[in-house]
Design a protein around this motif. Structure first.
Motif, PDB file in Angstrom:
ATOM      1  N   ILE A   4       0.876  -1.168   0.000  1.00  0.00           N
ATOM      2  CA  ILE A   4       0.000   0.000   0.000  1.00  0.00           C
ATOM      3  C   ILE A   4       0.912   1.216   0.000  1.00  0.00           C
ATOM      4  O   ILE A   4       1.775   1.352   0.875  1.00  0.00           O
ATOM      5  N   PHE A   5       0.748   2.097  -0.983  1.00  0.00           N
ATOM      6  CA  PHE A   5       1.572   3.295  -1.088  1.00  0.00           C
ATOM      7  C   PHE A   5       0.819   4.481  -0.503  1.00  0.00           C
ATOM      8  O   PHE A   5      -0.352   4.690  -0.809  1.00  0.00           O
ATOM      9  N   LEU A  23      -2.655  13.130   4.276  1.00  0.00           N
ATOM     10  CA  LEU A  23      -2.165  11.794   3.992  1.00  0.00           C
ATOM     11  C   LEU A  23      -3.139  11.150   3.025  1.00  0.00           C
ATOM     12  O   LEU A  23      -4.354  11.273   3.180  1.00  0.00           O
ATOM     13  N   GLN A  24      -2.608  10.503   2.002  1.00  0.00           N
ATOM     14  CA  GLN A  24      -3.475   9.912   0.978  1.00  0.00           C
ATOM     15  C   GLN A  24      -2.864   8.609   0.470  1.00  0.00           C
ATOM     16  O   GLN A  24      -1.656   8.495   0.307  1.00  0.00           O
ATOM     17  N   ARG A  25      -3.715   7.646   0.221  1.00  0.00           N
ATOM     18  CA  ARG A  25      -3.282   6.403  -0.412  1.00  0.00           C
ATOM     19  C   ARG A  25      -3.196   6.660  -1.914  1.00  0.00           C
ATOM     20  O   ARG A  25      -4.074   7.282  -2.500  1.00  0.00           O
ATOM     21  N   ILE A  26      -2.113   6.187  -2.523  1.00  0.00           N
ATOM     22  CA  ILE A  26      -1.977   6.321  -3.972  1.00  0.00           C
ATOM     23  C   ILE A  26      -1.780   4.927  -4.569  1.00  0.00           C
ATOM     24  O   ILE A  26      -1.341   4.009  -3.891  1.00  0.00           O
ATOM     25  N   VAL A  27      -2.134   4.791  -5.830  1.00  0.00           N
ATOM     26  CA  VAL A  27      -2.083   3.495  -6.500  1.00  0.00           C
ATOM     27  C   VAL A  27      -0.648   3.001  -6.642  1.00  0.00           C
ATOM     28  O   VAL A  27      -0.351   1.837  -6.423  1.00  0.00           O
ATOM     29  N   ILE A  29       3.795   4.661  -7.089  1.00  0.00           N
ATOM     30  CA  ILE A  29       4.662   5.830  -6.884  1.00  0.00           C
ATOM     31  C   ILE A  29       5.254   6.321  -8.200  1.00  0.00           C
ATOM     32  O   ILE A  29       6.420   6.662  -8.287  1.00  0.00           O
ATOM     33  N   ASN A  30       4.415   6.404  -9.217  1.00  0.00           N
ATOM     34  CA  ASN A  30       4.889   6.935 -10.495  1.00  0.00           C
ATOM     35  C   ASN A  30       4.684   8.449 -10.525  1.00  0.00           C
ATOM     36  O   ASN A  30       4.081   9.048  -9.634  1.00  0.00           O
ATOM     37  N   ARG A  31       5.208   9.069 -11.547  1.00  0.00           N
ATOM     38  CA  ARG A  31       5.145  10.523 -11.681  1.00  0.00           C
ATOM     39  C   ARG A  31       3.710  11.050 -11.653  1.00  0.00           C
ATOM     40  O   ARG A  31       3.414  12.042 -10.982  1.00  0.00           O
ATOM     41  N   GLU A  32       2.794  10.391 -12.342  1.00  0.00           N
ATOM     42  CA  GLU A  32       1.414  10.876 -12.404  1.00  0.00           C
ATOM     43  C   GLU A  32       0.766  10.912 -11.018  1.00  0.00           C
ATOM     44  O   GLU A  32       0.111  11.880 -10.656  1.00  0.00           O
ATOM     45  N   SER A  33       0.948   9.856 -10.244  1.00  0.00           N
ATOM     46  CA  SER A  33       0.360   9.800  -8.902  1.00  0.00           C
ATOM     47  C   SER A  33       0.948  10.859  -7.975  1.00  0.00           C
ATOM     48  O   SER A  33       0.216  11.566  -7.273  1.00  0.00           O
ATOM     49  N   LEU A  34       2.274  10.967  -7.966  1.00  0.00           N
ATOM     50  CA  LEU A  34       2.924  11.921  -7.078  1.00  0.00           C
ATOM     51  C   LEU A  34       2.620  13.359  -7.465  1.00  0.00           C
ATOM     52  O   LEU A  34       2.296  14.193  -6.618  1.00  0.00           O
TER      53      LEU A  34
END
Length: 84
Positions: A4-5, A23-27, A29-34
């Motif tokens: 879980i990222f 604080l947020q969960r992201i799918v 750790i790629n550029r789009e998510s960050l």
């Protein structure tokens, strides 16, 4: 169960004291998510301190006004400050 990222942001008041936290969960750790998290949770001129992950490159492109990226690092934590 897989990994879980999470990504987080802490607002610092008067350059000293932590204030609001996000604080947020992201799918992943790629550029789009960050960059999406940063775009949605910071204002122009914010100072970001990252771990130097390559996905943070080109953060200045997030803002129409641009920004500055500094090459200096916090030697104690290995964190990289960036202004967007």
């Amino acid at each position: 169960m897989g990994k879980i990222f999470m990504i987080g942001a802490v607002e610092v008041e008067a350059g000293k004291y932590p204030a609001r936290c996000r604080l947020q969960r992201i799918v992943n750790i790629n550029r789009e998510s960050l960059h999406a998290f940063i775009r949605d949770n910071t204002v122009v001129g914010s100072l970001l301190v990252t771990d130097g992950n390559t996905a943070y490159r080109r953060l200045e492109d997030l803002r129409s006004g641009g920004g500055q990226t500094t090459n200096s690092k916090d030697n104690r934590l290995g964190l990289e400050p960036t202004t967007v």
